[in-house]
Design a protein around this motif. Structure first.
Motif, short mmCIF file in Angstrom:
data_model
loop_
_atom_site.label_atom_id
_atom_site.label_comp_id
_atom_site.label_asym_id
_atom_site.label_seq_id
_atom_site.Cartn_x
_atom_site.Cartn_y
_atom_site.Cartn_z
N ALA A 136 0.70 -1.12 -0.29
CA ALA A 136 0.10 -0.16 0.01
C ALA A 136 1.26 1.40 -0.02
N VAL A 137 0.70 2.27 -0.69
CA VAL A 137 1.34 3.85 -0.61
C VAL A 137 0.02 4.47 -0.41
N HIS A 138 1.21 5.52 -0.02
CA HIS A 138 0.36 6.44 0.79
C HIS A 138 0.72 8.20 0.06
N PRO A 139 1.20 8.84 -0.86
CA PRO A 139 1.70 9.82 -0.92
C PRO A 139 1.40 11.56 -0.38
N GLN A 140 0.56 11.06 -0.57
CA GLN A 140 -0.78 11.86 0.07
C GLN A 140 -0.48 12.44 2.00
N ILE A 141 0.38 11.11 2.14
CA ILE A 141 1.31 11.35 4.05
C ILE A 141 2.40 11.86 3.39
N LEU A 142 3.60 11.48 2.40
CA LEU A 142 4.74 11.95 2.43
C LEU A 142 4.76 13.43 1.59
N ALA A 143 3.24 13.03 1.57
CA ALA A 143 3.78 15.06 1.07
C ALA A 143 3.17 15.22 2.36
N ALA A 144 2.43 15.51 3.01
CA ALA A 144 1.74 16.40 4.45
C ALA A 144 3.04 16.66 5.01
N SER A 145 3.94 15.43 4.55
CA SER A 145 4.94 15.89 5.91
C SER A 145 6.29 17.31 5.32
N PHE A 146 6.10 16.98 4.33
CA PHE A 146 6.81 17.91 3.35
C PHE A 146 6.77 19.32 3.88
#
Length: 249
Positions: A183-193
């Motif tokens: 499962a890939v969660h790009p939205q969570i990574l982007a929110a951490s930037f």
């Protein structure tokens, strides 16, 4: 305990009123049907199924009915309590590991919505209304050493932290592993930037490319899931998560 039948198998869960709507979706076959199709495809009586991010047991106790054995990794203390409570009521050999996947000695986990027990517990972003704990960790080589069979199937759903454990993905035994459900969660990574939205999207896209490359040696069977997520993200104006399936070459 509450018996829930989904995708032709029955699993017993603690009777949680807050999960009634979710159980309804699960029982009607609306919740992630592709995940169960792939587990059924790769997990048999000669397979050790390793579920990293076991949540409240929806996938591991379902898989345990056909797997030789199951190893469940779950760091959230509330979810781990539910997994423990379920063990006596369900069939199959299931080993529970209260830890997070990481090469670090410990990992800080953040709850969402004021407390633990959600499927969204994350090591990447914090909720202002939530709590934090320090979790023990475990690595892919350690999990593979615990497996009783030569054949493995892994499901990994760790709420954005998949972007931070690329060395762990490179350590997955390509000869033993029939499939990896990621499962890939790009939205969570982007929110951490931090920084402008466009820059966050570019950094996330580059990180996603590196993530996929970390699983070289496997074949990405469903690239359409990636392109579909990109199209939806563009049309909706926000990043969307997606599931990737990597299979043995």
């Amino acid at each position: 305990m509450r018996a829930i039948t989904y995708f032709q198998r029955t699993v017993y869960f603690p009777d949680k009123p807050e999960k009634v709507r979710f159980f309804g979706r699960l029982q009607s076959g609306q919740w992630e049907p592709g995940t169960f199709r792939n587990i059924a495809r790769f997990v048999d009586g000669k397979t050790t199924y390793i579920d990293i991010g076991g949540w409240i047991g929806v996938t591991p106790y379902w898989a345990a009915q056909t797997a030789d054995n199951v190893i469940v990794v779950e760091p959230d203390p509330v979810c781990f309590g539910i997994l423990t409570e379920m063990k006596g009521a369900n069939t199959g050999e299931v080993k529970l590991v209260n830890a997070a996947l990481s090469q670090d000695e410990c990992l800080v986990l953040n709850s969402v919505g004021g407390g633990f027990g959600s499927s969204e517990t994350s090591a990447l972003i914090a909720d202002d209304t939530g709590m934090s704990i320090e979790a023990k960790t475990i690595t892919i080589p350690e999990l593979q050493a615990m497996a009783r069979t030569e054949r493995l199937c892994l499901k990994i759903d760790i709420e954005g932290y998949e972007y931070k454990v690329l060395d762990q993905f490179r350590a997955i035994d390509r000869k033993r592993t029939a499939g990896v459900l990621l499962a890939v969660h790009p939205q969570i990574l982007a929110a951490s930037f931090s920084g402008p939205a466009v820059l966050r999207v570019i950094r996330t896209a580059a990180a996603t490319f590196r993530l996929i490359r970390s699983l070289r040696g496997f074949r990405l069977e469903n690239p359409s899931a990636l392109w579909g997520a990109i199209r939806k993200s563009v049309s909706k104006g926000e990043l969307r998560g997606f599931d990737l399936l990597f299979v043995a070459r």
